[in-house]
Motif scaffolding. Sequence first.
Motif, PDB file in Angstrom:
ATOM      1  N   CYS A  48     -12.008  -0.698   1.588  1.00 50.54           N
ATOM      2  CA  CYS A  48     -11.702  -1.497   2.766  1.00 50.54           C
ATOM      3  C   CYS A  48     -12.816  -1.316   3.788  1.00 50.54           C
ATOM      4  CB  CYS A  48     -10.366  -1.080   3.382  1.00 50.54           C
ATOM      5  SG  CYS A  48      -8.960  -1.191   2.249  1.00 50.54           S
ATOM      6  N   HIS A  49     -13.677  -2.320   3.936  1.00 55.77           N
ATOM      7  CA  HIS A  49     -14.744  -2.300   4.936  1.00 55.77           C
ATOM      8  C   HIS A  49     -15.564  -1.016   4.863  1.00 55.77           C
ATOM      9  CE1 HIS A  49     -12.807  -5.551   7.736  1.00 55.77           C
ATOM     10  NE2 HIS A  49     -13.156  -6.010   6.550  1.00 55.77           N
ATOM     11  N   GLY A  50     -15.942  -0.641   3.642  1.00 55.05           N
ATOM     12  CA  GLY A  50     -16.827   0.493   3.478  1.00 55.05           C
ATOM     13  C   GLY A  50     -16.144   1.832   3.340  1.00 55.05           C
ATOM     14  N   GLN A  51     -14.842   1.894   3.568  1.00 55.13           N
ATOM     15  CA  GLN A  51     -14.150   3.163   3.397  1.00 55.13           C
ATOM     16  C   GLN A  51     -13.162   3.052   2.244  1.00 55.13           C
ATOM     17  OE1 GLN A  51     -12.449   3.091   7.415  1.00 55.13           O
ATOM     18  NE2 GLN A  51     -10.406   3.208   6.505  1.00 55.13           N
ATOM     19  N   THR A  52     -12.751   4.189   1.710  1.00 55.06           N
ATOM     20  CA  THR A  52     -11.863   4.225   0.554  1.00 55.06           C
ATOM     21  C   THR A  52     -10.495   4.725   0.966  1.00 55.06           C
ATOM     22  OG1 THR A  52     -13.721   4.655  -0.929  1.00 55.06           O
ATOM     23  CG2 THR A  52     -11.521   5.169  -1.757  1.00 55.06           C
ATOM     24  N   GLU A  53      -9.466   3.918   0.683  1.00 51.29           N
ATOM     25  CA  GLU A  53      -8.082   4.308   0.930  1.00 51.29           C
ATOM     26  C   GLU A  53      -7.501   4.818  -0.383  1.00 51.29           C
ATOM     27  OE1 GLU A  53      -7.487   4.270   3.953  1.00 51.29           O
ATOM     28  OE2 GLU A  53      -8.976   2.852   4.689  1.00 51.29           O
ATOM     29  N   ARG A  54      -7.047   6.072  -0.379  1.00 49.14           N
ATOM     30  CA  ARG A  54      -6.624   6.715  -1.610  1.00 49.14           C
ATOM     31  C   ARG A  54      -5.132   6.576  -1.888  1.00 49.14           C
ATOM     32  NH1 ARG A  54     -10.824   9.897  -3.341  1.00 49.14           N
ATOM     33  NH2 ARG A  54     -12.472  10.184  -1.821  1.00 49.14           N
ATOM     34  N   THR A  55      -4.331   6.292  -0.874  1.00 44.73           N
ATOM     35  CA  THR A  55      -2.886   6.147  -1.056  1.00 44.73           C
ATOM     36  C   THR A  55      -2.447   4.821  -0.460  1.00 44.73           C
ATOM     37  OG1 THR A  55      -2.249   7.169   1.040  1.00 44.73           O
ATOM     38  CG2 THR A  55      -2.628   8.656  -0.846  1.00 44.73           C
ATOM     39  N   LEU A  56      -1.244   4.384  -0.827  1.00 39.07           N
ATOM     40  CA  LEU A  56      -0.714   3.143  -0.271  1.00 39.07           C
ATOM     41  C   LEU A  56      -0.445   3.288   1.218  1.00 39.07           C
ATOM     42  CD1 LEU A  56       1.750   1.837  -3.024  1.00 39.07           C
ATOM     43  CD2 LEU A  56      -0.508   0.980  -2.433  1.00 39.07           C
ATOM     44  N   GLU A  57      -0.060   4.495   1.654  1.00 44.18           N
ATOM     45  CA  GLU A  57       0.175   4.708   3.086  1.00 44.18           C
ATOM     46  C   GLU A  57      -1.117   4.539   3.871  1.00 44.18           C
ATOM     47  OE1 GLU A  57       2.260   7.978   6.087  1.00 44.18           O
ATOM     48  OE2 GLU A  57       1.935   8.445   3.966  1.00 44.18           O
ATOM     49  N   GLU A  58      -2.214   5.077   3.342  1.00 39.76           N
ATOM     50  CA  GLU A  58      -3.510   4.888   3.997  1.00 39.76           C
ATOM     51  C   GLU A  58      -3.902   3.416   4.024  1.00 39.76           C
ATOM     52  OE1 GLU A  58      -5.566   9.184   2.782  1.00 39.76           O
ATOM     53  OE2 GLU A  58      -6.179   7.330   1.782  1.00 39.76           O
ATOM     54  N   LEU A  59      -3.622   2.719   2.930  1.00 42.14           N
ATOM     55  CA  LEU A  59      -3.934   1.288   2.867  1.00 42.14           C
ATOM     56  C   LEU A  59      -3.123   0.513   3.899  1.00 42.14           C
ATOM     57  CD1 LEU A  59      -5.329  -1.118   1.451  1.00 42.14           C
ATOM     58  CD2 LEU A  59      -3.414  -1.152  -0.157  1.00 42.14           C
ATOM     59  N   CYS A  60      -1.831   0.796   3.971  1.00 40.83           N
ATOM     60  CA  CYS A  60      -0.966   0.093   4.934  1.00 40.83           C
ATOM     61  C   CYS A  60      -1.397   0.388   6.367  1.00 40.83           C
ATOM     62  CB  CYS A  60       0.485   0.490   4.712  1.00 40.83           C
ATOM     63  SG  CYS A  60       1.219  -0.202   3.194  1.00 40.83           S
ATOM     64  N   ASN A  61      -1.795   1.626   6.640  1.00 40.80           N
ATOM     65  CA  ASN A  61      -2.249   1.973   7.989  1.00 40.80           C
ATOM     66  C   ASN A  61      -3.507   1.205   8.356  1.00 40.80           C
ATOM     67  OD1 ASN A  61      -0.126   3.772   8.319  1.00 40.80           O
ATOM     68  ND2 ASN A  61      -1.328   5.554   7.654  1.00 40.80           N
ATOM     69  N   PHE A  62      -4.400   1.030   7.395  1.00 40.71           N
ATOM     70  CA  PHE A  62      -5.619   0.267   7.655  1.00 40.71           C
ATOM     71  C   PHE A  62      -5.288  -1.199   7.939  1.00 40.71           C
ATOM     72  CE2 PHE A  62      -8.959  -2.558   6.126  1.00 40.71           C
ATOM     73  CZ  PHE A  62     -10.082  -2.078   6.808  1.00 40.71           C
ATOM     74  N   LEU A  63      -4.311  -1.750   7.215  1.00 37.24           N
ATOM     75  CA  LEU A  63      -3.990  -3.168   7.350  1.00 37.24           C
ATOM     76  C   LEU A  63      -3.180  -3.468   8.595  1.00 37.24           C
ATOM     77  CD1 LEU A  63      -3.108  -3.981   3.616  1.00 37.24           C
ATOM     78  CD2 LEU A  63      -5.224  -4.510   4.839  1.00 37.24           C
ATOM     79  N   ASP A  64      -2.757  -2.442   9.344  1.00 41.33           N
ATOM     80  CA  ASP A  64      -1.996  -2.666  10.576  1.00 41.33           C
ATOM     81  C   ASP A  64      -2.790  -3.456  11.600  1.00 41.33           C
ATOM     82  OD1 ASP A  64       0.393  -1.583   9.869  1.00 41.33           O
ATOM     83  OD2 ASP A  64      -0.009   0.418  10.698  1.00 41.33           O
ATOM     84  N   GLN A  65      -4.120  -3.418  11.506  1.00 43.01           N
ATOM     85  CA  GLN A  65      -4.961  -4.101  12.498  1.00 43.01           C
ATOM     86  C   GLN A  65      -5.001  -5.616  12.301  1.00 43.01           C
ATOM     87  OE1 GLN A  65      -9.346  -3.475  11.701  1.00 43.01           O
ATOM     88  NE2 GLN A  65      -8.525  -2.049  10.138  1.00 43.01           N
ATOM     89  N   PHE A  66      -4.480  -6.098  11.157  1.00 39.10           N
ATOM     90  CA  PHE A  66      -4.514  -7.538  10.867  1.00 39.10           C
ATOM     91  C   PHE A  66      -3.144  -8.154  11.131  1.00 39.10           C
ATOM     92  CE2 PHE A  66      -7.693  -5.496   8.196  1.00 39.10           C
ATOM     93  CZ  PHE A  66      -8.824  -6.249   8.461  1.00 39.10           C
ATOM     94  N   ASP A  67      -3.154  -9.372  11.662  1.00 42.82           N
ATOM     95  CA  ASP A  67      -1.906 -10.071  11.961  1.00 42.82           C
ATOM     96  C   ASP A  67      -1.150 -10.434  10.696  1.00 42.82           C
ATOM     97  OD1 ASP A  67      -2.401  -9.926  14.682  1.00 42.82           O
ATOM     98  OD2 ASP A  67      -3.528 -11.814  14.685  1.00 42.82           O
TER      99      ASP A  67
END
Length: 240
Positions: A48-67
């Motif tokens: 995700c934008h140059g960083q690696t999300e290792r768990t689904l929780e990390e992925l969901c936290n990253f996606l919080d910034q999108f509507d």
Amino acid sequence: MGSKHHNHNRDTERVCILTRKIYDWITRQIDVDLTFTNNSNLPVKFKCHGQTERTLEELCNFLDQFDDVSVNCFLSDKFGHPIETGFQENHQVSVTEIGQRQPVTVTLPNGDQVTLQRVKTLVRGFIGVEILDDMNRVVCETKHPIPFVTTQTFLLCAPEGTDLNVHVSLAECDATLICESDIHQLDISLTLCLEVQTEADVKLEIEARHCHPREEILEEIVLCPTEKFPPQCPEVFPAH
């Protein structure tokens, strides 16, 4: 005694050819369903934008910034690249025959009995997943494709000496990402249409004629129009 008449074309001759014979041919739809949660071992990481999300929780936290985001999945090769499907001989999905072919006697709808072979296979492939924002821009994608495996058993006319040939004629994938306070889950549903054939090389004697190239068709370029008036519609006007 009357003589037998043969209507053989003078240009034809009997030839012996080596060709691929199809002994049996079926189509099967198979469904592969995968579910991943934070409580399971994830076989996938997301970029995700140059960083690696290792768990689904990390992925969901990253996606919080999108509507709003959507999830897309597809059949891929081992490098994660989308692959085309069709009736050409492609091997994007690995199909390996396992075990020995077992004879099975089955009764046809007309009451006749026929002996077929039970063929067991291992079907393996990969799925790519990408997450898009509301402008359809990819914001996250799988770092490595997700592997899947399933076993399939076919009843085929597959006598000794025949080869199994399987390819994918159609692939459809649907994915859902659930990001809630108490659950983080990724569901993937893949549908494959398999073309399954048993084949062998055979020598056939046929009546044949040698082929010759056809006359080339050249495109006629007309620069000056010959019709001076546009065409009418006589069925409509002035008939009525």
